[in-house]
Design a protein around this motif. Structure first.
Motif, PDB file in Angstrom:
ATOM      1  N   GLY A 382       0.782  -1.225   0.000  1.00 16.42           N
ATOM      2  CA  GLY A 382       0.000   0.000   0.000  1.00 16.42           C
ATOM      3  C   GLY A 382       0.812   1.273   0.000  1.00 16.42           C
ATOM      4  N   ILE A 383       2.120   1.137   0.133  1.00 15.49           N
ATOM      5  CA  ILE A 383       2.933   2.348   0.137  1.00 15.49           C
ATOM      6  C   ILE A 383       3.460   2.582  -1.263  1.00 15.49           C
ATOM      7  CG2 ILE A 383       4.979   3.477   1.078  1.00 15.49           C
ATOM      8  CD1 ILE A 383       4.714   1.766   3.526  1.00 15.49           C
ATOM      9  N   LYS A 384       3.192   3.760  -1.759  1.00 16.14           N
ATOM     10  CA  LYS A 384       3.683   4.079  -3.095  1.00 16.14           C
ATOM     11  C   LYS A 384       5.099   4.626  -3.002  1.00 16.14           C
ATOM     12  CE  LYS A 384       2.713   7.070  -6.968  1.00 16.14           C
ATOM     13  NZ  LYS A 384       2.134   6.660  -8.240  1.00 16.14           N
ATOM     14  N   VAL A 385       5.956   4.077  -3.816  1.00 19.12           N
ATOM     15  CA  VAL A 385       7.356   4.501  -3.797  1.00 19.12           C
ATOM     16  C   VAL A 385       7.607   5.475  -4.935  1.00 19.12           C
ATOM     17  CG1 VAL A 385       9.742   3.717  -3.967  1.00 19.12           C
ATOM     18  CG2 VAL A 385       8.057   2.334  -2.753  1.00 19.12           C
ATOM     19  N   LEU A 386       8.263   6.557  -4.616  1.00 19.87           N
ATOM     20  CA  LEU A 386       8.516   7.576  -5.622  1.00 19.87           C
ATOM     21  C   LEU A 386       9.912   7.493  -6.204  1.00 19.87           C
ATOM     22  CD1 LEU A 386       6.850  10.638  -3.882  1.00 19.87           C
ATOM     23  CD2 LEU A 386       5.874   9.087  -5.569  1.00 19.87           C
ATOM     24  N   GLN A 387      10.857   7.033  -5.397  1.00 14.87           N
ATOM     25  CA  GLN A 387      12.236   7.018  -5.871  1.00 14.87           C
ATOM     26  C   GLN A 387      13.007   5.939  -5.139  1.00 14.87           C
ATOM     27  OE1 GLN A 387      14.394  10.618  -5.168  1.00 14.87           O
ATOM     28  NE2 GLN A 387      15.968  10.135  -6.667  1.00 14.87           N
ATOM     29  N   VAL A 388      13.933   5.313  -5.867  1.00 17.06           N
ATOM     30  CA  VAL A 388      14.787   4.311  -5.242  1.00 17.06           C
ATOM     31  C   VAL A 388      16.244   4.726  -5.391  1.00 17.06           C
ATOM     32  CG1 VAL A 388      13.230   2.337  -5.509  1.00 17.06           C
ATOM     33  CG2 VAL A 388      14.792   2.943  -7.364  1.00 17.06           C
ATOM     34  N   ALA A 389      17.045   4.283  -4.455  1.00 13.70           N
ATOM     35  CA  ALA A 389      18.479   4.548  -4.526  1.00 13.70           C
ATOM     36  C   ALA A 389      19.198   3.379  -3.876  1.00 13.70           C
ATOM     37  CB  ALA A 389      18.823   5.854  -3.804  1.00 13.70           C
ATOM     38  N   ALA A 390      20.450   3.191  -4.241  1.00 14.42           N
ATOM     39  CA  ALA A 390      21.185   2.065  -3.692  1.00 14.42           C
ATOM     40  C   ALA A 390      22.621   2.443  -3.388  1.00 14.42           C
ATOM     41  CB  ALA A 390      21.167   0.889  -4.682  1.00 14.42           C
ATOM     42  N   GLY A 391      23.101   1.952  -2.251  1.00 11.59           N
ATOM     43  CA  GLY A 391      24.527   2.002  -1.973  1.00 11.59           C
ATOM     44  C   GLY A 391      25.109   0.662  -2.382  1.00 11.59           C
ATOM     45  N   ALA A 392      26.346   0.423  -1.989  1.00 12.23           N
ATOM     46  CA  ALA A 392      26.979  -0.827  -2.386  1.00 12.23           C
ATOM     47  C   ALA A 392      26.176  -2.028  -1.908  1.00 12.23           C
ATOM     48  CB  ALA A 392      28.401  -0.891  -1.849  1.00 12.23           C
ATOM     49  N   GLU A 393      25.778  -1.988  -0.673  1.00 11.32           N
ATOM     50  CA  GLU A 393      25.077  -3.131  -0.110  1.00 11.32           C
ATOM     51  C   GLU A 393      23.857  -2.709   0.694  1.00 11.32           C
ATOM     52  OE1 GLU A 393      25.422  -6.244  -0.620  1.00 11.32           O
ATOM     53  OE2 GLU A 393      27.260  -6.187  -1.809  1.00 11.32           O
ATOM     54  N   HIS A 394      23.308  -1.581   0.362  1.00 17.78           N
ATOM     55  CA  HIS A 394      22.066  -1.205   1.032  1.00 17.78           C
ATOM     56  C   HIS A 394      21.182  -0.427   0.074  1.00 17.78           C
ATOM     57  CE1 HIS A 394      24.364   2.510   1.549  1.00 17.78           C
ATOM     58  NE2 HIS A 394      23.284   3.134   1.968  1.00 17.78           N
TER      59      HIS A 394
END
Lengths: 428, 82
Positions: A382-394
């Motif tokens: 139910g949560i809409k995600v607007l943006q994703v980002a990633a570090g090396a392992e997170h």
């Protein structure tokens, strides 16, 4: 045996250094990683879960700088909206956001100026020397250029001007600077290979670089540097390294409209005017994979996600979902669909990731019989995600719920910003 | 669990640390010395965190005299100042 790294930045951490009268630049720092290590006697103490990491910050800190930076310079309005009829993606990362390379150097492009600081022992800060810098310093060699994009790799950096020139500096021992040799540079040098072309964006990885070029009819991705894991996508065979840019295969028919920070985020416009889609190619800047979303299709090359085979040039995977954004870590990728759902590719390590329920949604084409595991991220119903980002392992995401940020994955160094050093297997 | 398997040829020799190194996602370097390799050690550790990698190499290249080693570590490249 007690060990400590010679590469530790000596002196004060960013969070404690203050100068009276200077303008403060407030930036939510995603992961300070080794920049927070102030103690040169950082011992080999293993950080178990729950143990506080010495001196590292596990919650966002305020970055204080001694140069005068007004907040408007750091966060200028979006510079380009390539097409008035493109669907609005409100959270395309601004080119002026700090770009954190795993090599701990930060680049800020403020009104066309570049400031770098952090680890600089390979000349990647572009100040004409090979030392670390605790404070942001302008890159004087680029003074007469308006820099629109930059990328910080492991030991090298790249900068792109508004006129389409590409400058690189830092470690060049794998050919990753693109000058045709294997020498390093400690000041940014123009990549002459592209002098008659317009470079739009550069992404610097661990030992390789990917450049996005715009042409009148077509746009291309060029790769140079280490290619042992296929991360350049330039050859169907395994290659060692190349020091001059070569075109990434299999993407020649794409029209790529714009790029954004933290990887190459590409907007692909189809020729048919009614079909405007926005896609993301996020080249893994710090390891050896690349991902392109074009026309709803997933193209993968480089180091395999969750499989042992590397893919040497882009292979299209058939997938029934339309992705609009991607973010890559060292062993995982996050994919965001148009309706705000997040999927994860790979991630058998910390990137998210111990969720045993992985649905296989993606299959490579017939040429590659490996399957990439794509799983839906738990705890996001139910949560809409607007943006994703990633570090090396997170991983991190911005939700539509008042812009709440959630993080998960490897937490040993406080990079999740949750106030501890625990790993998290689902977004918190 | 080992973070990754890395062949020794992909590691860089670091004179200061006197060890073969490879980037760690934390921003530091996984490290393993020649002595450790001689003893058959396979784990290269990061001094700053709990991650480690498995080094793939031929122990014969490191046992006996150093002069026999056929491993060619990455050389320091000349730096050109623009």
């Amino acid at each position: 045996a007690k060990r400590f790294s010679n590469r530790t930045l000596k002196g004060e951490s960013f969070s404690t250094k203050r100068k009276q009268g200077s303008l403060e630049a407030e930036i939510g720092v995603r992961s300070m990683e080794a920049n927070e290590r102030v103690n040169e006697k950082y011992t080999n103490k293993k950080c178990g879960a729950g143990e506080q990491v010495q001196r590292a910050s596990s919650a966002p800190v305020t970055l204080k700088t001694t140069t005068s930076l007004s907040s408007s310079l750091l966060f200028p309005p979006l510079q380009q909206n390539p097409s008035p009829s493109s669907p609005a993606v409100a959270l395309t990362p601004l080119p002026s956001l700090p770009l954190c390379g795993c090599s701990n150097e930060f680049l800020i492009v403020a009104g066309g100026r570049v400031l770098t600081w952090g680890r600089g022992t390979s000349g990647q800060l572009g100040h004409g020397d090979m030392v670390n810098s605790l404070n942001p310093k302008p890159v004087d060699a680029l003074q007469s250029f308006v820099i629109t994009h930059g990328s910080a790799g492991w030991n090298h950096s790249g900068f792109v001007s508004d006129t389409g020139c590409l400058f690189t500096c830092g470690d060049g021992s794998f050919g990753q600077l693109g000058h045709g040799d294997y020498s390093s540079r400690c000041s940014p040098v123009n990549v002459l290979y592209f002098s008659s072309r317009h470079v739009e964006q550069i992404v610097c990885g661990m030992r390789h670089s990917l450049a996005l070029l715009k042409g009148n009819v077509e746009d291309h991705v060029y790769g140079f540097g280490s290619g042992k894991r296929g991360q350049l996508g330039t050859s169907r065979d395994r290659i060692q390294s190349i020091s001059l840019p070569q075109i990434t295969l299999g993407l020649e028919d794409n029209k790529i409209a714009s790029i954004s920070a933290n990887g190459i985020i590409v907007q692909h416009y189809l020729v048919r005017p009614k079909d405007f889609y926005q896609f993301d190619i996020n080249s893994l800047p710090l390891y050896a994979s690349a991902l392109l979303i074009s026309d709803g299709h997933l193209y993968i090359w480089g180091r395999g996600f969750g499989s042992t085979t590397d893919v040497y040039c882009p292979h299209r995977a058939s997938v029934s979902l339309t992705f609009t954004q991607a973010a890559l870590g060292w062993n995982h990728a996050l994919l965001l669909t148009g309706d705000g759902t997040v999927f994860m590719l790979g991630g058998n390590h910390h990137g998210g990731l111990s969720n045993p329920q992985k649905t296989i949604l993606v299959k490579h084409t017939a040429e590659q019989s490996n399957e990439a595991l794509v799983g839906r991220i738990p705890n996001l119903d139910g949560i809409k995600v607007l943006q994703v980002a990633a570090g090396a392992e997170h991983s991190a995401l911005v939700t539509g719920k008042n812009g709440v940020i959630m993080t998960w994955g490897w937490g040993e160094h406080g990079q999740l910003g949750l106030g501890n050093s625990d790993d998290q297997t689902s977004p918190q | 669990m080992s973070y990754d398997d890395v062949v020794i040829e992909d590691m860089e020799w670091n004179n200061e640390l006197q060890a073969f190194t490879y980037p760690c996602p934390y921003g530091d370097l996984f490290q393993i010395t020649k002595d450790e390799l001689k003893l058959g050690e396979e784990i290269a550790r990061c001094p700053s965190c709990s991650l480690y990698i498995t080094v793939i190499y031929n122990i014969e290249d490191f046992s006996g005299d150093n002069s026999k080693t056929s491993i060619e570590p990455s050389k320091q490249q000349p730096v050109a100042v623009a």
